[in-house]
Design a protein around this motif. Structure first.
Motif, PDB file in Angstrom:
ATOM      1  N   UNK A 247     -25.405  94.586 -10.245  1.00 17.44           N
ATOM      2  CA  UNK A 247     -24.428  93.493 -10.283  1.00 17.44           C
ATOM      3  C   UNK A 247     -25.055  92.313  -9.563  1.00 17.44           C
ATOM      4  N   UNK A 248     -25.466  91.300 -10.352  1.00 15.57           N
ATOM      5  CA  UNK A 248     -26.156  90.148  -9.801  1.00 15.57           C
ATOM      6  C   UNK A 248     -25.592  88.868 -10.426  1.00 15.57           C
ATOM      7  N   UNK A 249     -25.345  87.888  -9.582  1.00 18.47           N
ATOM      8  CA  UNK A 249     -24.810  86.640 -10.093  1.00 18.47           C
ATOM      9  C   UNK A 249     -23.499  86.818 -10.830  1.00 18.47           C
ATOM     10  N   UNK A 250     -22.719  87.788 -10.354  1.00 25.56           N
ATOM     11  CA  UNK A 250     -21.413  88.110 -10.937  1.00 25.56           C
ATOM     12  C   UNK A 250     -21.540  88.580 -12.397  1.00 25.56           C
ATOM     13  N   UNK A 251     -22.666  89.192 -12.711  1.00 25.65           N
ATOM     14  CA  UNK A 251     -22.865  89.774 -14.033  1.00 25.65           C
ATOM     15  C   UNK A 251     -23.341  91.211 -13.886  1.00 25.65           C
TER      16      UNK A 251
ATOM     17  N   UNK B 130     -13.731  84.442  -9.778  1.00 23.76           N
ATOM     18  CA  UNK B 130     -13.373  83.347  -8.881  1.00 23.76           C
ATOM     19  C   UNK B 130     -14.646  82.561  -8.555  1.00 23.76           C
ATOM     20  N   UNK B 131     -14.802  81.363  -9.103  1.00 22.79           N
ATOM     21  CA  UNK B 131     -16.047  80.609  -8.901  1.00 22.79           C
ATOM     22  C   UNK B 131     -16.248  80.158  -7.457  1.00 22.79           C
ATOM     23  N   UNK B 132     -15.184  80.184  -6.649  1.00 19.45           N
ATOM     24  CA  UNK B 132     -15.285  79.713  -5.261  1.00 19.45           C
ATOM     25  C   UNK B 132     -15.544  80.842  -4.271  1.00 19.45           C
TER      26      UNK B 132
ATOM     27  N   UNK C 201      -1.615  83.596  -7.892  1.00 22.00           N
ATOM     28  CA  UNK C 201      -2.715  83.293  -6.991  1.00 22.00           C
ATOM     29  C   UNK C 201      -4.067  83.253  -7.679  1.00 22.00           C
ATOM     30  N   UNK C 202      -4.143  83.808  -8.880  1.00 22.75           N
ATOM     31  CA  UNK C 202      -5.409  83.805  -9.626  1.00 22.75           C
ATOM     32  C   UNK C 202      -5.520  82.613 -10.575  1.00 22.75           C
ATOM     33  N   UNK C 203      -4.536  81.727 -10.565  1.00 20.84           N
ATOM     34  CA  UNK C 203      -4.600  80.539 -11.423  1.00 20.84           C
ATOM     35  C   UNK C 203      -5.836  79.713 -11.089  1.00 20.84           C
ATOM     36  N   UNK C 204      -6.552  79.307 -12.119  1.00 15.58           N
ATOM     37  CA  UNK C 204      -7.760  78.529 -11.928  1.00 15.58           C
ATOM     38  C   UNK C 204      -9.036  79.341 -11.990  1.00 15.58           C
ATOM     39  N   UNK C 205      -8.918  80.673 -11.943  1.00 15.42           N
ATOM     40  CA  UNK C 205     -10.100  81.513 -12.060  1.00 15.42           C
ATOM     41  C   UNK C 205     -10.681  81.394 -13.479  1.00 15.42           C
ATOM     42  N   UNK C 206     -11.960  81.641 -13.603  1.00 15.36           N
ATOM     43  CA  UNK C 206     -12.614  81.580 -14.901  1.00 15.36           C
ATOM     44  C   UNK C 206     -12.370  82.865 -15.687  1.00 15.36           C
ATOM     45  N   UNK C 207     -12.064  82.718 -16.982  1.00 15.11           N
ATOM     46  CA  UNK C 207     -11.874  83.864 -17.869  1.00 15.11           C
ATOM     47  C   UNK C 207     -13.131  84.047 -18.709  1.00 15.11           C
ATOM     48  N   UNK C 208     -13.594  85.292 -18.770  1.00 18.37           N
ATOM     49  CA  UNK C 208     -14.721  85.633 -19.621  1.00 18.37           C
ATOM     50  C   UNK C 208     -14.336  86.811 -20.512  1.00 18.37           C
ATOM     51  N   UNK C 209     -14.895  86.834 -21.709  1.00 16.09           N
ATOM     52  CA  UNK C 209     -14.846  88.048 -22.515  1.00 16.09           C
ATOM     53  C   UNK C 209     -16.132  88.808 -22.256  1.00 16.09           C
ATOM     54  N   UNK C 210     -16.026  90.132 -22.171  1.00 13.23           N
ATOM     55  CA  UNK C 210     -17.175  90.972 -21.851  1.00 13.23           C
ATOM     56  C   UNK C 210     -17.267  92.099 -22.862  1.00 13.23           C
TER      57      UNK C 210
ATOM     58  N   UNK D 212     -12.911  90.695 -10.994  1.00 16.48           N
ATOM     59  CA  UNK D 212     -14.148  91.088 -10.332  1.00 16.48           C
ATOM     60  C   UNK D 212     -14.236  90.701  -8.863  1.00 16.48           C
ATOM     61  N   UNK D 213     -13.623  89.599  -8.476  1.00 13.79           N
ATOM     62  CA  UNK D 213     -13.714  89.162  -7.085  1.00 13.79           C
ATOM     63  C   UNK D 213     -12.502  89.584  -6.262  1.00 13.79           C
ATOM     64  N   UNK D 214     -11.664  90.418  -6.841  1.00  7.77           N
ATOM     65  CA  UNK D 214     -10.488  90.910  -6.107  1.00  7.77           C
ATOM     66  C   UNK D 214     -10.261  92.380  -6.440  1.00  7.77           C
ATOM     67  N   UNK D 215     -11.322  93.164  -6.310  1.00  7.32           N
ATOM     68  CA  UNK D 215     -11.236  94.583  -6.643  1.00  7.32           C
ATOM     69  C   UNK D 215     -12.163  95.390  -5.752  1.00  7.32           C
TER      70      UNK D 215
END
Length: 283
Positions: free
Chosen positions: A163-167, A212-214, A191-200, A238-241
């Motif tokens: 897991x590198x660079x959030x990938x 969460x980009x921040x 509270x997660x409003x504004x987070x980036x959405x990705x399809x994986x 990913x940033x809250x688990x």
């Protein structure tokens, strides 16, 4: 053996069944002889046992071998699963186990990469897990016996997961992702409003995830090799688990079942229901 609802159901089924059976074999005939044709009232405990045993037994069978209900308590699987989602967990996807004992008597297959699974938290101690996966000790190390978690399977036995660079990298190859915009949360997920959405794309399973980009990835660059009979799991948020990145691998014996369907959504913190989520198939 787990002291949970399955244990309670099994105990109640055994108790009511034994009372009903004992009465039928030893006491019912004796009461009839004593009554000599007159109507004699059945003992209350026997009446209750005879009434409740079939219901308890049927519920036990359904919950143990078909489907088990589970409520999503946290945001770790957003946007796939929201706080307050009630889901059905398929108990026969990977094999049938005896209730309470968790002994598998029928193997029906193995989990696939991308499956959303419910499992018992492994509860590793810090030294044991540090030796197995190189994970550092920290505040996240706390045994939680008999507690069910829900995550997505990322690594299968024998896989190398990084897991590198959030990938995610599986066996050295990056998992394909595509940006889908910004997330707008509702209810307890605001509270997660504004987070980036990705399809994986995890093998045949395509799903959405939040980043969460921040938020800085405190784990840094890490790589794990999944042992035989174990799985590497992660949350879609990913940033809250707290997942295998923090506490290691999930043994096959800890799997409860595969998450299959959302049958209700009730956000208790916000006291709101979302009927649009009812019937949603979980991917």
């Amino acid at each position: 053996m787990r002291l949970d609802f399955a244990t309670l159901l099994t105990a109640l089924a055994a108790l009511t069944g034994l009372i009903w059976l004992a009465d039928a074999m030893f006491f019912a005939k004796r009461r009839a002889e004593i009554a000599a044709g007159a109507e004699v009232a059945e003992p209350v405990i026997v009446e209750y046992a005879r009434s409740f045993f079939p219901v308890i037994f049927i519920v036990l069978l359904i919950r143990s071998f078909l489907f088990e209900p589970f409520r999503i308590p946290s945001s770790s699987m957003m946007p796939t699963l929201l706080i307050g989602d009630f889901i059905a967990v398929n108990k026969f996807s990977y094999g049938l186990k005896l209730p309470v004992l968790d002994y598998e008597f029928l193997d029906l297959g193995s989990p696939e990469r991308g499956d959303v699974v419910v499992f018992r938290y492994p509860g590793y101690t810090c030294p044991e897990q540090k030796e197995r996966s190189g994970s550092p000790c920290g505040h996240a190390w706390r045994p939680v016996p008999a507690q069910d978690y829900i995550k997505r399977i990322v690594g299968l036995p024998g896989d190398s997961i990084a897991y590198r660079g959030k990938r995610i990298f599986v066996n050295g190859k990056p998992v394909q992702v595509a940006e889908q915009g910004r997330y707008v949360g509702v209810g307890s997920g605001r509270g997660s409003t504004g987070h980036e959405i990705y399809s994986e794309q995890l093998d045949a399973t395509e799903h959405l995830l939040l980043v969460d980009p921040l938020r800085f990835d405190s784990r840094g660059e890490n790589e794990w090799v999944v042992p035989e009979g174990h799985y590497f799991v992660m949350g879609d948020n990913r940033d809250n688990s707290e997942d295998s990145r923090f506490w290691g691998f999930v043994p096959d014996r800890n799997l409860v079942g595969k998450a299959s369907l959302i049958w209700m959504n009730l956000d208790l913190d916000e006291m709101r229901m979302d009927f649009t989520r009812v019937g949603t198939v979980i991917h």
